[in-house]
Each structure stands twice: as C-alpha cells, then as structure tokens.
Design a protein around this motif. Structure first.
Motif, PDB file in Angstrom:
ATOM      1  N   PHE A  18       0.651 -18.002 -35.794  1.00 42.66           N
ATOM      2  CA  PHE A  18      -0.800 -17.865 -35.707  1.00 42.66           C
ATOM      3  C   PHE A  18      -1.365 -17.500 -37.072  1.00 42.66           C
ATOM      4  N   ASP A  19      -2.659 -17.691 -37.192  1.00 38.30           N
ATOM      5  CA  ASP A  19      -3.394 -17.295 -38.401  1.00 38.30           C
ATOM      6  C   ASP A  19      -4.606 -16.498 -37.963  1.00 38.30           C
ATOM      7  N   HIS A  20      -4.703 -15.262 -38.445  1.00 36.25           N
ATOM      8  CA  HIS A  20      -5.908 -14.480 -38.151  1.00 36.25           C
ATOM      9  C   HIS A  20      -6.669 -14.133 -39.437  1.00 36.25           C
ATOM     10  N   TRP A  21      -6.410 -14.951 -40.483  1.00 36.88           N
ATOM     11  CA  TRP A  21      -7.198 -14.929 -41.716  1.00 36.88           C
ATOM     12  C   TRP A  21      -7.092 -13.592 -42.452  1.00 36.88           C
ATOM     13  N   ALA A  22      -5.891 -13.026 -42.388  1.00 34.23           N
ATOM     14  CA  ALA A  22      -5.602 -11.759 -43.062  1.00 34.23           C
ATOM     15  C   ALA A  22      -4.088 -11.641 -43.159  1.00 34.23           C
ATOM     16  N   PRO A  23      -3.579 -10.702 -43.965  1.00 33.47           N
ATOM     17  CA  PRO A  23      -2.129 -10.498 -44.001  1.00 33.47           C
ATOM     18  C   PRO A  23      -1.587 -10.182 -42.614  1.00 33.47           C
ATOM     19  N   PRO A  24      -0.307 -10.494 -42.345  1.00 29.99           N
ATOM     20  CA  PRO A  24       0.249 -10.253 -41.015  1.00 29.99           C
ATOM     21  C   PRO A  24       0.090  -8.798 -40.596  1.00 29.99           C
ATOM     22  N   PRO A  25      -0.345  -8.563 -39.369  1.00 30.05           N
ATOM     23  CA  PRO A  25      -0.396  -7.178 -38.882  1.00 30.05           C
ATOM     24  C   PRO A  25       1.012  -6.662 -38.629  1.00 30.05           C
ATOM     25  N   GLN A  26       1.149  -5.359 -38.554  1.00 26.19           N
ATOM     26  CA  GLN A  26       2.434  -4.741 -38.258  1.00 26.19           C
ATOM     27  C   GLN A  26       2.610  -4.605 -36.749  1.00 26.19           C
ATOM     28  N   SER A 141     -11.025 -10.800 -29.113  1.00 20.66           N
ATOM     29  CA  SER A 141     -10.202  -9.622 -29.359  1.00 20.66           C
ATOM     30  C   SER A 141      -9.481  -9.827 -30.690  1.00 20.66           C
ATOM     31  N   LEU A 142      -9.965  -9.136 -31.729  1.00 18.62           N
ATOM     32  CA  LEU A 142      -9.399  -9.321 -33.063  1.00 18.62           C
ATOM     33  C   LEU A 142      -8.045  -8.638 -33.161  1.00 18.62           C
ATOM     34  N   LEU A 143      -7.102  -9.267 -33.862  1.00 19.00           N
ATOM     35  CA  LEU A 143      -5.791  -8.650 -34.016  1.00 19.00           C
ATOM     36  C   LEU A 143      -5.906  -7.394 -34.879  1.00 19.00           C
ATOM     37  N   PHE A 154     -15.539 -10.946 -42.208  1.00 21.02           N
ATOM     38  CA  PHE A 154     -15.311 -12.385 -42.094  1.00 21.02           C
ATOM     39  C   PHE A 154     -14.910 -12.756 -40.663  1.00 21.02           C
ATOM     40  N   ALA A 155     -13.980 -11.986 -40.069  1.00 24.03           N
ATOM     41  CA  ALA A 155     -13.517 -12.285 -38.717  1.00 24.03           C
ATOM     42  C   ALA A 155     -14.640 -12.123 -37.702  1.00 24.03           C
ATOM     43  N   VAL A 156     -15.450 -11.079 -37.853  1.00 21.36           N
ATOM     44  CA  VAL A 156     -16.575 -10.867 -36.935  1.00 21.36           C
ATOM     45  C   VAL A 156     -17.575 -12.016 -37.057  1.00 21.36           C
ATOM     46  N   ASP A 157     -17.928 -12.370 -38.277  1.00 26.92           N
ATOM     47  CA  ASP A 157     -18.874 -13.479 -38.479  1.00 26.92           C
ATOM     48  C   ASP A 157     -18.319 -14.772 -37.885  1.00 26.92           C
ATOM     49  N   ARG A 158     -17.032 -15.019 -38.069  1.00 27.06           N
ATOM     50  CA  ARG A 158     -16.419 -16.240 -37.568  1.00 27.06           C
ATOM     51  C   ARG A 158     -16.460 -16.282 -36.035  1.00 27.06           C
ATOM     52  N   ALA A 159     -16.147 -15.154 -35.408  1.00 26.67           N
ATOM     53  CA  ALA A 159     -16.148 -15.102 -33.947  1.00 26.67           C
ATOM     54  C   ALA A 159     -17.554 -15.319 -33.387  1.00 26.67           C
ATOM     55  N   PHE A 323      -7.277 -13.141 -27.522  1.00 25.01           N
ATOM     56  CA  PHE A 323      -6.954 -12.913 -28.919  1.00 25.01           C
ATOM     57  C   PHE A 323      -7.644 -13.979 -29.770  1.00 25.01           C
ATOM     58  N   TYR A 324      -8.366 -13.525 -30.797  1.00 21.47           N
ATOM     59  CA  TYR A 324      -9.120 -14.452 -31.617  1.00 21.47           C
ATOM     60  C   TYR A 324      -8.320 -14.776 -32.871  1.00 21.47           C
ATOM     61  N   CYS A 325      -7.734 -15.971 -32.874  1.00 23.95           N
ATOM     62  CA  CYS A 325      -6.918 -16.431 -33.992  1.00 23.95           C
ATOM     63  C   CYS A 325      -6.697 -17.927 -33.809  1.00 23.95           C
ATOM     64  N   ASP A 326      -6.142 -18.549 -34.804  1.00 16.28           N
ATOM     65  CA  ASP A 326      -5.735 -19.950 -34.698  1.00 16.28           C
ATOM     66  C   ASP A 326      -4.260 -20.002 -34.323  1.00 16.28           C
ATOM     67  N   LEU A 327      -3.961 -20.650 -33.203  1.00 17.53           N
ATOM     68  CA  LEU A 327      -2.604 -20.753 -32.710  1.00 17.53           C
ATOM     69  C   LEU A 327      -2.002 -22.112 -33.048  1.00 17.53           C
ATOM     70  N   ALA A 328      -0.713 -22.120 -33.385  1.00 19.94           N
ATOM     71  CA  ALA A 328      -0.032 -23.390 -33.586  1.00 19.94           C
ATOM     72  C   ALA A 328       0.152 -24.140 -32.269  1.00 19.94           C
ATOM     73  N   CYS A 329       0.184 -23.412 -31.168  1.00 19.07           N
ATOM     74  CA  CYS A 329       0.344 -24.011 -29.842  1.00 19.07           C
ATOM     75  C   CYS A 329      -0.366 -23.110 -28.843  1.00 19.07           C
ATOM     76  N   ASP A 330      -1.197 -23.698 -28.005  1.00 17.23           N
ATOM     77  CA  ASP A 330      -1.935 -22.939 -26.986  1.00 17.23           C
ATOM     78  C   ASP A 330      -1.498 -23.464 -25.619  1.00 17.23           C
ATOM     79  N   PRO A 331      -0.521 -22.819 -24.968  1.00 14.30           N
ATOM     80  CA  PRO A 331       0.103 -23.413 -23.779  1.00 14.30           C
ATOM     81  C   PRO A 331      -0.855 -23.799 -22.663  1.00 14.30           C
ATOM     82  N   CYS A 332      -1.885 -22.992 -22.430  1.00 15.72           N
ATOM     83  CA  CYS A 332      -2.805 -23.284 -21.318  1.00 15.72           C
ATOM     84  C   CYS A 332      -4.246 -23.467 -21.757  1.00 15.72           C
TER      85      CYS A 332
END
Length: 365
Positions: A18-26, A141-143, A154-159, A323-332
């Motif tokens: 996934f990409d949430h337009w920021a460094p990976p969360p922990q 729901s932002l990561l 940026f994430a808030v504006d995008r959503a 969850f608000y992000c770009d997924l490589a695969c969205d099963p449903c």
C-alpha cells in the motif's frame, strides 16, 4: 432433512502493498509495508463456496489455527447450524478466549453467513431483518502517525477531495490533531484513535487539549484497553465521547463496558470478535441500550462486506471505516465502490461478491 455440510475450509493469507503518501508506519516494532489479511473459503459438499475474513496482522498464527484446529472441527457440520462457531470456540477455549483461534473462527462464521445468503438467494442484510438503508457513508481512516504536519494536511486534503466527509486520525499528539483540524476546516467530523497511548493517569491532559480541536470521539485512549473504570473516569473528567471495542477479548466485554458507563461508541470488529454473529448481537444490544455501534473495519475482504450489511440493517445510522490509502489489490472493493463518500449496500445473494482467485494467488503470503 439436513442441509448442505462443510466439505473444506481453506485459508489464504494475503500481504498487500500500500501507499499512504508518507514513510511506512511502525507496526509491532517494524516498518509496515503491507496490509495483511486472511481470507477463509468454505466449500460445501454440493460445491457452493462462501468467503470469510480473519484478522491478518499475525497471519501465520491465524492460518495455522484454521488448519490445525478450526477446519477439522467444522468439516461435516451443517452450513445452517448457527451455533457451530460458538461450539468450536468452546471446544478450543484452552487455546485462549481471544487471539488467532478466535480470529480464525471469525472467518469461518462470516463465510457461513455468505453461504446462507447465497442458498436463500438474498443479501445477508435481509437475513439480519432487512435493510434500513440502501447506502452507507464512509469515513477515511488515515494510517497511523504521519509525524509531519505537512504530510498530514496532504492526506486530509486528499481524502476530502475524494469525497469523504469524515476523517479519523491515528495520532497521539495535540499538534497533529490541531493540524488536521486546520486542514479540514471547522465542520468536518474528526475522530482520533490513539491505539492505547496512555496509562490512566496520563490521559486526561492530552485528551482535554485535543478536545479544543472539536473531535467527535477519542478512541482507545488508555492502556490497558479493558480498564473500564479508568475509561469512565476519563470520559467524565474531559467530557469527550469515547469509542472502544476493537481490542475486546470477547462479546461479554461489551456488557461490562455498558455497565461501567465508559463508552459512547462501541466498536466490535467482525474479523476479531468471532464473526458476524457476535458482531450483530453486540450491535443490537448496544443500540437497545442507547449507544451507537460503529464497527471497527479497516480491512478489505469479506469482513468489510459483512460490516456493510450490519450497518445497513442496524437501528442507528453510522459510518463505515475505510483505511485511506492506495492498495495494490482490493479484494472486495469492486463490489462496493466508494462514490461521493458512500458505498451502496450489496444487493446480490450473500455478502456481495467473491474475491478474485487470480489476485489472491498474486498476493499470497
């Protein structure tokens, strides 16, 4: 006459970039680069297939629980046996009343509801008493922990630009909440999930400060999350509504929450609490008591679809977590596209659609 029986139970662990337009969360002490889930496929003796979903952040333990314990107890049992998942849970209670075993049972229960809807030729919401609404609002729901005001804005504006009208943060600082409020403007509902950030004697000051940003609720503010008396004291001291329940050990915890007067929004998670069956019971009991059920649902498979059916059928209208992000695969996702901040409740039999096996294969753990 007996109905169809369970011929196979299979688990598929997926790890989806996934990409949430920021460094990976922990997560669990390491960078989180995938969103993980476990899809559960139940096949009947007649070849009909139903799909469920189990909590996947610890996917290897869940798939082991399915193969070693849950599937052997389910094989040969009737699809229309509503008490089956609870009996399996009781049989396996020495393995724990929460965690991977209950997560695996959650996926089984959801898949059985999918099968029942398909056999009856109706959407699952009809099996819950009928739809009260045809579409459901969705909140972004932002990561967790953007850690930078510019990235958060940026994430808030995008959503908001994508049509969402409500935002949930996974942040722990007053400054982050204030930055999100400044970006969203005064009228957008903002919720704050701190993932059990504070011990009871540490929570009141930051929560009261976050309240200055006009938050709708504070979610999971206290460690340990089952300290309901401390949550009640925090709620009383700050006047901020509380949202809890994603970490509940079992359905009985929700009755204890109500008795402690520590919660405004209850948040059972279909893929963690035992499936759709306890989710619906918890939701109904909570709303009969005057609370609002807003299920925890930052996932993407059949558990997400099951949550939509619950939101369509329950008494009080509330929004769906995504969850608000770009997924490589969205099963449903293809079955319930988000349009103008809403999803249409599926009208096809069962949960609304089966995951694509080709995509499952591509992202298998």
């Amino acid at each position: 006459m007996t109905g169809p029986t369970i011929a196979a139970v299979d688990a598929f662990a997926l790890r989806i970039p996934f990409d949430h337009w920021a460094p990976p969360p922990q997560f669990a002490g390491r960078p989180r680069t995938t969103l993980d889930t476990v899809l559960i496929r139940v096949t009947t003796d007649g070849g009909l297939v139903g799909w469920g979903e189990a909590y996947g952040s610890f996917w290897s333990a869940v798939t082991a629980a399915v193969g070693e314990w849950v599937a052997p107890l389910a094989l040969g049992q009737r699809v229309d046996d509503l008490g089956l998942p609870e009996r399996i849970e009781r049989t396996l209670h020495n393995l724990g009343r929460t965690g991977p075993t209950v997560h695996a049972i959650s996926g089984l229960d959801i898949a059985l509801w999918d099968l029942r809807g398909k056999r009856a030729g109706v959407p699952v919401a009809e099996l819950l008493g009928g739809r009260r609404r045809d579409r459901v609002p969705v909140y972004a729901s932002l990561l967790q922990y953007y850690g930078d005001a510019d990235r958060l804005r940026f994430a808030v504006d995008r959503a908001l630009g994508a049509g969402f009208s409500q935002i949930k943060l996974h942040e722990r600082t007053v400054a982050a909440v204030a930055a999100a409020r400044a970006a969203a403007g005064p009228d957008v509902p903002i919720m704050v999930d701190t993932n059990c950030a504070w011990r009871p004697d540490e929570a009141a000051e930051p929560v009261a400060a976050m309240a200055q940003s006009n938050i709708l609720w504070i979610e999971e503010p206290i460690w340990p999350p089952e300290d309901f008396s401390a949550l009640a004291a925090l709620r009383h001291a700050t006047g901020v509504p509380t949202a809890i329940g994603e970490n509940a050990g079992n359905a009985l915890d929700f009755a204890k929450m109500r008795a402690a007067a520590c919660v405004d929004y209850v948040q059972p998670s279909a893929i963690k609490i035992g499936g759709l069956t306890p989710l619906w019971r918890i939701c109904t009991e909570a709303e009969d008591a005057g609370l609002t059920c807003v299920p925890h649902s930052p996932f993407f498979g059949p558990g997400y679809l099951a949550t939509i059916h619950v939101l369509a059928a329950k008494a009080r209208a509330s929004a769906l977590e995504r969850f608000y992000c770009d997924l490589a695969c969205d099963p449903c996702g293809p079955f319930v596209p988000i349009v103008d901040g809403h999803v249409a409740v599926p009208t096809t039999p069962g949960l609304g659609g089966d995951p694509d096996l080709e995509l499952i294969t591509r992202f298998l753990a």
